[in-house]
Design an enzyme around this catalytic site. Structure first.
Site, mmCIF file in Angstrom:
data_model
loop_
_atom_site.group_PDB
_atom_site.id
_atom_site.type_symbol
_atom_site.label_atom_id
_atom_site.label_comp_id
_atom_site.label_asym_id
_atom_site.label_seq_id
_atom_site.Cartn_x
_atom_site.Cartn_y
_atom_site.Cartn_z
ATOM 1 N N SER A 1 37.206 -15.233 -18.239
ATOM 2 C CA SER A 1 37.669 -13.983 -17.614
ATOM 3 C C SER A 1 38.697 -14.280 -16.531
ATOM 4 O O SER A 1 39.643 -13.512 -16.327
ATOM 5 C CB SER A 1 36.511 -13.231 -16.963
ATOM 6 O OG SER A 1 35.456 -13.051 -17.853
ATOM 7 N N ASN B 1 26.889 -15.242 -20.286
ATOM 8 C CA ASN B 1 26.973 -13.889 -19.729
ATOM 9 C C ASN B 1 27.299 -12.974 -20.892
ATOM 10 O O ASN B 1 28.407 -13.022 -21.450
ATOM 11 C CB ASN B 1 28.068 -13.786 -18.667
ATOM 12 C CG ASN B 1 27.737 -14.604 -17.423
ATOM 13 O OD1 ASN B 1 26.667 -15.214 -17.326
ATOM 14 N ND2 ASN B 1 28.644 -14.617 -16.473
ATOM 15 N N ARG C 1 20.020 -15.967 -8.871
ATOM 16 C CA ARG C 1 21.369 -16.501 -9.068
ATOM 17 C C ARG C 1 22.330 -15.754 -8.146
ATOM 18 O O ARG C 1 22.515 -14.544 -8.290
ATOM 19 C CB ARG C 1 21.802 -16.320 -10.531
ATOM 20 C CG ARG C 1 23.253 -16.708 -10.790
ATOM 21 C CD ARG C 1 23.629 -16.531 -12.264
ATOM 22 N NE ARG C 1 24.984 -16.983 -12.511
ATOM 23 C CZ ARG C 1 26.018 -16.183 -12.802
ATOM 24 N NH1 ARG C 1 25.855 -14.881 -12.906
ATOM 25 N NH2 ARG C 1 27.213 -16.692 -12.996
ATOM 26 N N GLN D 1 32.543 -17.572 -15.587
ATOM 27 C CA GLN D 1 33.488 -16.986 -16.529
ATOM 28 C C GLN D 1 34.930 -17.453 -16.383
ATOM 29 O O GLN D 1 35.828 -16.633 -16.118
ATOM 30 C CB GLN D 1 33.413 -15.446 -16.442
ATOM 31 C CG GLN D 1 32.055 -14.919 -16.806
ATOM 32 C CD GLN D 1 31.929 -13.402 -16.740
ATOM 33 O OE1 GLN D 1 30.853 -12.879 -16.889
ATOM 34 N NE2 GLN D 1 33.021 -12.693 -16.544
ATOM 35 N N GLU E 1 23.802 -13.733 -17.293
ATOM 36 C CA GLU E 1 24.028 -12.312 -16.996
ATOM 37 C C GLU E 1 23.778 -11.488 -18.252
ATOM 38 O O GLU E 1 24.231 -11.862 -19.339
ATOM 39 C CB GLU E 1 25.483 -12.028 -16.553
ATOM 40 C CG GLU E 1 25.839 -12.493 -15.169
ATOM 41 C CD GLU E 1 27.280 -12.146 -14.780
ATOM 42 O OE1 GLU E 1 27.850 -11.176 -15.310
ATOM 43 O OE2 GLU E 1 27.820 -12.875 -13.927
ATOM 44 N N TYR F 1 27.108 -9.042 -22.616
ATOM 45 C CA TYR F 1 26.923 -7.613 -22.364
ATOM 46 C C TYR F 1 27.001 -6.738 -23.601
ATOM 47 O O TYR F 1 26.326 -5.746 -23.721
ATOM 48 C CB TYR F 1 27.978 -7.113 -21.362
ATOM 49 C CG TYR F 1 27.737 -7.593 -19.951
ATOM 50 C CD1 TYR F 1 27.020 -6.816 -19.047
ATOM 51 C CD2 TYR F 1 28.209 -8.831 -19.524
ATOM 52 C CE1 TYR F 1 26.786 -7.241 -17.749
ATOM 53 C CE2 TYR F 1 27.980 -9.271 -18.221
ATOM 54 C CZ TYR F 1 27.266 -8.474 -17.345
ATOM 55 O OH TYR F 1 27.033 -8.910 -16.064
HETATM 56 C C1 GBH Z 1 30.687 -9.680 -15.536
HETATM 57 O O1 GBH Z 1 31.673 -9.968 -16.490
HETATM 58 C C2 GBH Z 1 31.034 -10.310 -14.188
HETATM 59 O O2 GBH Z 1 30.647 -11.666 -14.161
HETATM 60 C C3 GBH Z 1 30.346 -9.605 -13.028
HETATM 61 O O3 GBH Z 1 30.897 -10.027 -11.810
HETATM 62 C C4 GBH Z 1 30.453 -8.115 -13.192
HETATM 63 O O4 GBH Z 1 29.811 -7.439 -12.140
HETATM 64 C C5 GBH Z 1 29.814 -7.743 -14.526
HETATM 65 O O5 GBH Z 1 30.587 -8.315 -15.531
HETATM 66 C C6 GBH Z 1 29.745 -6.258 -14.828
HETATM 67 O O6 GBH Z 1 31.013 -5.690 -14.950
HETATM 68 O O7 GBH Z 1 37.524 -2.832 -17.832
HETATM 69 O O8 GBH Z 1 37.870 -2.495 -20.191
HETATM 70 O O9 GBH Z 1 39.249 -4.074 -18.988
HETATM 71 C C7 GBH Z 1 31.399 -9.507 -17.809
HETATM 72 C C8 GBH Z 1 32.601 -9.633 -18.741
HETATM 73 C C9 GBH Z 1 34.932 -9.065 -18.980
HETATM 74 C C10 GBH Z 1 33.303 -7.340 -18.734
HETATM 75 C C11 GBH Z 1 36.038 -8.086 -18.593
HETATM 76 C C12 GBH Z 1 34.365 -6.352 -18.342
HETATM 77 C C13 GBH Z 1 36.718 -5.768 -18.523
HETATM 78 C C14 GBH Z 1 36.798 -4.672 -19.532
HETATM 79 N N1 GBH Z 1 33.655 -8.688 -18.369
HETATM 80 N N2 GBH Z 1 35.651 -6.717 -18.951
HETATM 81 S S1 GBH Z 1 37.949 -3.423 -19.111
#
Ligand code: GBH
Length: 486
Positions: A177, A315, A84, A174, A383, A317
């Site tokens: 986001s 996605n 991807r 996203q 993801e 996490y």
């Molecule tokens: C992914 O988003 C992205 O799609 C990808 O590009 C990125 O590399 C990956 O995350 C890893 O970071 O910093 O406390 O404000 C995942 C969802 C939403 C996670 C916004 C991080 C920010 C938290 N993201 N969040 S903060």
């Protein structure tokens, strides 16, 4: 649910697919090479170098623009079914519009896709992963309703060129986001009509997705038989405790962060969820607006959106813990509309960034929630990953991956239709504002080396073994990190 809590030996079926993911800005580099146009991230980081933790922007990144053969070699080493990656809109259409088509930019994606197909690795292409052409941002970006047309015009050029070779498409990475947190960066600069642009963006970007989906259905589907989906940022959320106010706050939080984006596409009746409509309308009124800051979807738009995806890209996490927030803020903003606080569970394993804590049960619960509310859609996990500092023996990544894969096996056992799982990321890359201070890669990248040398971590070998065996062992470890590409 707990992994390995019973003695059942669970296995991924033979047609389950494994992949890895990257995105253009984060790996390609070559930001101004061969006629590429400027993206909003080029502009933002060049103008504000101090917002990046370690100062490293995407000008060079992993230099995948020149090192794509090595990237594909790594994919072969891992034995993945698919890769991807995303196409950079400003690389192929520097003005944002099809009037200027950058031959050399397209050549790069021709080469990458052909190299993948040569080795039987399916390309899964994300059409938009945060890097809007700056020239379109100057026109208002996703807050401008014309962005729907701009996107569809771009997508048509890409479909024309690659529909015969690419069978898996993700329109947008996203949108939640992009519209409501920092990944739309310059579109959503603080103070730029907060509380308004978030929802204009939400409406426009969802319509852009739906129009691109319908375009594929109408003009490409019969001939090429591909599928088109969209990836959402879908972390799970639980209340911090069982008090009524925190349970209710969590429902509101899910409404804004999950259902606002899923309901229009996957629910039976479509449209934005009623809980969000109600809250934004009420607060808008209190704030003196003449109507809700959340735009209305017309009956035609509701129909256009409903069912406009062949699969849901998840996605995922972590799991957020939600607490009702007592403070009342008069000024309009998305955060104020949601009105909750996120608390971190200190007991959970933490990775590098504070937001990322390991809570594998949350993936299971999210799947069940999606099944119940949206009638068992087809899902790809597009993801899932973990960040560490540099270093090749990344046991915490291995452990996190095993636990999440186990949670996924349980979700599948309980009826979730999951077709594939994608690790974020193939290799370390530019983590937006975090620069290269956070490492998500199965492969470590030496950003100081001229060739951006990539080296397999322990997690790469463990993933390779999982893909081969289709089972998740509790504690297998490689003896050394040599990995052969034969
Ligand atoms: C992914 O988003 C992205 O799609 C990808 O590009 C990125 O590399 C990956 O995350 C890893 O970071 O910093 O406390 O404000 C995942 C969802 C939403 C996670 C916004 C991080 C920010 C938290 N993201 N969040 S903060």
């Amino acid at each position: 649910v707990e992994a390995w809590s019973d003695n059942k030996r669970r296995k991924f079926s033979n047609d389950f697919k494994f992949g890895v993911s990257t995105s253009a800005y984060q790996v390609e580099g070559a930001w101004n090479v061969d006629g590429k146009g400027e993206s909003i991230w080029d502009r933002y980081f060049h103008d504000n170098p101090n917002v990046i933790t370690d100062g490293r922007n995407g000008d060079e990144a992993c230099d995948s623009y020149h090192k794509y053969k090595r990237d594909v070699e790594m994919l072969r080493e891992l034995g993945v079914d698919y890769y991807r990656f995303s196409i950079s809109w400003p690389r192929v259409l520097p003005s944002g519009f099809p009037n200027e088509q950058n031959k050399l930019g397209f050549q790069y994606y021709d080469n990458l896709i052909d190299e993948l197909l040569k080795y039987n690795i399916m390309p899964m292409v994300t059409l938009y992963h945060f890097d809007l052409p700056q020239k379109l941002q100057d026109l208002g970006g996703w807050a401008n309703p014309h962005s729907v047309d701009w996107f569809v015009d771009y997508v048509r050029v890409v479909f024309d060129r690659y529909a015969s070779k690419v069978k898996h498409w993700i329109t947008i990475n996203q949108p939640n986001s992009i519209c409501t947190s920092a990944y739309g960066e310059t579109a959503m600069t603080p103070d730029l009509n907060k509380g308004i642009t978030e929802y204009q963006c939400t409406k426009n970007i969802l319509l852009a997705h739906a129009m691109a989906y319908r375009l594929y259905q109408k003009e490409y589907k019969n001939k090429y038989k591909g599928s088109v989906g969209i990836s959402m940022s879908l972390n799970w959320a639980d209340p911090v405790d069982n008090s009524t106010e925190n349970v209710e706050a969590t429902e509101v939080f899910r409404g804004f962060n999950i259902d606002l984006f899923l309901n229009p596409i996957w629910s039976k009746n479509g449209d934005f969820p009623s809980i969000v409509k109600k809250i934004v309308a009420e607060k808008s009124k209190q704030q003196g607006f003449s109507k809700s800051r959340l735009p209305v979807l017309s009956p035609e738009e509701i129909e256009l959106l409903r069912g406009s995806a062949d699969f849901l890209g998840v996605n995922h996490y972590t799991t957020d813990l939600v607490k009702a927030s007592a403070k009342y803020i008069h000024s309009p903003s998305f955060e104020n509309d949601v009105g909750v606080e996120i608390v971190l569970d200190e007991k959970r394993n933490q990775s590098q960034p504070s937001w990322l804590r390991s809570a594998p049960y949350g993936l299971y619960k999210l799947c069940i929630y999606i099944n119940q509310n949206y009638d068992y859609p087809t899902i790809y996990i597009t993801e899932n990953g973990w960040s560490t500092k540099t270093g090749l023996w990344d046991r915490s990544r291995v452990e996190n991956m095993r636990l999440y894969l186990n949670a996924l096996l349980l979700a599948i056992e309980d009826g979730t239709t999951v077709k594939g799982y994608t690790v974020w990321s193939l290799m370390d890359n530019v983590e937006w504002q975090a620069g290269t201070s956070e490492r998500f890669g199965l492969y470590e990248v030496d950003f100081d080396s001229r060739y951006k040398k990539r080296t397999a971590r322990m997690s790469a070998l463990v993933y390779k073994r999982i893909i081969q065996s289709r089972i998740v062992e509790k504690d297998w470890e490689p003896r050394n990190l040599y990995i052969s590409s034969q």
